[in-house]
Design a protein around this motif. Structure first.
Motif, PDB file in Angstrom:
ATOM      1  N   UNK A 272       0.856  -1.179   0.000  1.00 16.19           N
ATOM      2  CA  UNK A 272       0.000   0.000   0.000  1.00 16.19           C
ATOM      3  C   UNK A 272       0.894   1.231   0.000  1.00 16.19           C
ATOM      4  N   UNK A 273       0.635   2.148  -0.940  1.00 13.41           N
ATOM      5  CA  UNK A 273       1.359   3.419  -1.011  1.00 13.41           C
ATOM      6  C   UNK A 273       0.388   4.498  -0.560  1.00 13.41           C
ATOM      7  N   UNK A 274       0.697   5.141   0.567  1.00 11.87           N
ATOM      8  CA  UNK A 274      -0.195   6.131   1.163  1.00 11.87           C
ATOM      9  C   UNK A 274      -0.015   7.474   0.467  1.00 11.87           C
ATOM     10  N   UNK A 275      -1.102   7.991  -0.110  1.00 11.94           N
ATOM     11  CA  UNK A 275      -1.065   9.300  -0.766  1.00 11.94           C
ATOM     12  C   UNK A 275      -1.790  10.330   0.091  1.00 11.94           C
ATOM     13  N   UNK A 276      -1.328  11.562   0.014  1.00 12.03           N
ATOM     14  CA  UNK A 276      -1.902  12.665   0.774  1.00 12.03           C
ATOM     15  C   UNK A 276      -1.654  13.937  -0.011  1.00 12.03           C
ATOM     16  N   UNK A 277      -2.444  14.988   0.257  1.00 17.94           N
ATOM     17  CA  UNK A 277      -2.222  16.261  -0.421  1.00 17.94           C
ATOM     18  C   UNK A 277      -0.798  16.730  -0.159  1.00 17.94           C
ATOM     19  N   UNK A 278      -0.110  17.158  -1.210  1.00 20.20           N
ATOM     20  CA  UNK A 278       1.254  17.639  -1.088  1.00 20.20           C
ATOM     21  C   UNK A 278       2.316  16.568  -1.280  1.00 20.20           C
ATOM     22  N   UNK A 279       1.918  15.315  -1.512  1.00 16.95           N
ATOM     23  CA  UNK A 279       2.886  14.242  -1.737  1.00 16.95           C
ATOM     24  C   UNK A 279       3.688  14.540  -3.009  1.00 16.95           C
ATOM     25  N   UNK A 280       4.953  14.217  -2.994  1.00 21.02           N
ATOM     26  CA  UNK A 280       5.809  14.435  -4.166  1.00 21.02           C
ATOM     27  C   UNK A 280       5.526  13.372  -5.223  1.00 21.02           C
ATOM     28  N   UNK A 281       5.300  13.810  -6.446  1.00 22.81           N
ATOM     29  CA  UNK A 281       4.960  12.885  -7.530  1.00 22.81           C
ATOM     30  C   UNK A 281       5.991  11.775  -7.703  1.00 22.81           C
ATOM     31  N   UNK A 282       7.265  12.123  -7.757  1.00 19.22           N
ATOM     32  CA  UNK A 282       8.278  11.092  -7.995  1.00 19.22           C
ATOM     33  C   UNK A 282       8.387  10.123  -6.817  1.00 19.22           C
ATOM     34  N   UNK A 283       7.998  10.566  -5.637  1.00 21.07           N
ATOM     35  CA  UNK A 283       8.114   9.710  -4.461  1.00 21.07           C
ATOM     36  C   UNK A 283       7.048   8.621  -4.415  1.00 21.07           C
ATOM     37  N   UNK A 284       5.906   8.823  -5.095  1.00 21.82           N
ATOM     38  CA  UNK A 284       4.913   7.748  -5.140  1.00 21.82           C
ATOM     39  C   UNK A 284       4.913   7.027  -6.479  1.00 21.82           C
ATOM     40  N   UNK A 285       5.278   7.718  -7.550  1.00 20.50           N
ATOM     41  CA  UNK A 285       5.250   7.090  -8.874  1.00 20.50           C
ATOM     42  C   UNK A 285       6.361   6.043  -9.018  1.00 20.50           C
ATOM     43  N   UNK A 286       7.541   6.337  -8.504  1.00 17.30           N
ATOM     44  CA  UNK A 286       8.656   5.395  -8.609  1.00 17.30           C
ATOM     45  C   UNK A 286       8.373   4.081  -7.901  1.00 17.30           C
TER      46      UNK A 286
ATOM     47  N   UNK B  29       8.027  18.440   3.144  1.00 19.47           N
ATOM     48  CA  UNK B  29       8.947  18.462   4.274  1.00 19.47           C
ATOM     49  C   UNK B  29       9.401  19.887   4.595  1.00 19.47           C
ATOM     50  N   UNK B  30       9.669  20.675   3.584  1.00 12.69           N
ATOM     51  CA  UNK B  30      10.131  22.047   3.787  1.00 12.69           C
ATOM     52  C   UNK B  30       9.011  23.054   4.022  1.00 12.69           C
ATOM     53  N   UNK B  31       7.769  22.571   4.029  1.00  7.18           N
ATOM     54  CA  UNK B  31       6.610  23.456   4.229  1.00  7.18           C
ATOM     55  C   UNK B  31       5.777  22.939   5.408  1.00  7.18           C
ATOM     56  N   UNK B  32       6.235  23.119   6.637  1.00 12.70           N
ATOM     57  CA  UNK B  32       5.522  22.551   7.779  1.00 12.70           C
ATOM     58  C   UNK B  32       4.110  23.096   7.979  1.00 12.70           C
ATOM     59  N   UNK B  33       3.789  24.243   7.381  1.00  9.50           N
ATOM     60  CA  UNK B  33       2.448  24.803   7.529  1.00  9.50           C
ATOM     61  C   UNK B  33       1.567  24.559   6.313  1.00  9.50           C
ATOM     62  N   UNK B  34       2.075  23.829   5.316  1.00  9.58           N
ATOM     63  CA  UNK B  34       1.301  23.575   4.110  1.00  9.58           C
ATOM     64  C   UNK B  34       0.914  22.123   4.002  1.00  9.58           C
ATOM     65  N   UNK B  35       0.362  21.736   2.836  1.00  7.27           N
ATOM     66  CA  UNK B  35       0.020  20.325   2.651  1.00  7.27           C
ATOM     67  C   UNK B  35       1.280  19.475   2.574  1.00  7.27           C
ATOM     68  N   UNK B  36       1.173  18.247   2.992  1.00  8.07           N
ATOM     69  CA  UNK B  36       2.315  17.340   2.965  1.00  8.07           C
ATOM     70  C   UNK B  36       2.339  16.471   4.192  1.00  8.07           C
ATOM     71  N   UNK B  37       3.481  15.841   4.430  1.00  9.50           N
ATOM     72  CA  UNK B  37       3.602  14.880   5.519  1.00  9.50           C
ATOM     73  C   UNK B  37       3.385  15.523   6.877  1.00  9.50           C
ATOM     74  N   UNK B  38       3.829  16.788   7.063  1.00  9.63           N
ATOM     75  CA  UNK B  38       3.616  17.453   8.353  1.00  9.63           C
ATOM     76  C   UNK B  38       2.130  17.592   8.649  1.00  9.63           C
ATOM     77  N   UNK B  39       1.348  17.953   7.644  1.00 13.98           N
ATOM     78  CA  UNK B  39      -0.101  18.093   7.845  1.00 13.98           C
ATOM     79  C   UNK B  39      -0.717  16.753   8.233  1.00 13.98           C
ATOM     80  N   UNK B  40      -0.237  15.666   7.630  1.00 13.99           N
ATOM     81  CA  UNK B  40      -0.759  14.334   7.966  1.00 13.99           C
ATOM     82  C   UNK B  40      -0.409  13.968   9.406  1.00 13.99           C
TER      83      UNK B  40
END
Length: 121
Positions: free
Chosen positions: A4-18, A76-87
């Motif tokens: 299972x590959x967990x997707x979330x808003x702000x996920x990097x395209x190359x990090x899930x596509x690869x 990772x570099x946007x702690x207040x935006x969408x991405x892993x920090x928000x999750x």
């Protein structure tokens, strides 16, 4: 092997596509022994990746039904935006999991994602 590959808003395209491509190809070469699916932390939904790619995710994650859970990077570099920090801040990463063999990460920025890389023990 169920992946299972967990997707979330702000996920990097190359990090899930690869990883999706690699595990899908492994499934093809193994006659279907590897199965891969995109999942979201909660329920089926459309996820908007870091550069605007929209992905329809058909199912929520269910760790008990996975042998491997991939948590890609993103935000990772946007702690207040969408991405892993928000999750992490939203509690999407369950804290009641324990690592089986420890997290696997190829990015120097994955330390915060380690709280997501655990599964029931």
């Amino acid at each position: 092997m169920r992946v299972q590959i967990v997707l979330f808003d702000g996920v990097e395209e190359q990090d899930f596509a690869g990883p999706y491509e690699v595990f899908s190809y492994a499934g093809r070469l193994s006659g279907g022994a590897a199965q891969v699916a995109f999942v979201s932390a909660a329920e089926p939904r459309v996820v908007t990746a870091a550069f605007g790619t929209r992905v329809a995710v058909a199912q929520g994650w269910s760790p008990a039904e996975a042998d491997v859970i991939v948590v890609p990077g993103g935000g990772f570099g946007r702690p207040d935006g969408p991405g892993i920090w928000a999750e992490i801040n939203a509690g999407s990463c369950r804290t009641n999991w324990r690592p089986q063999r420890g997290p696997v990460c190829s990015s120097p920025h994955c330390a915060p994602a380690r709280s997501c890389s655990q599964r029931p023990g």
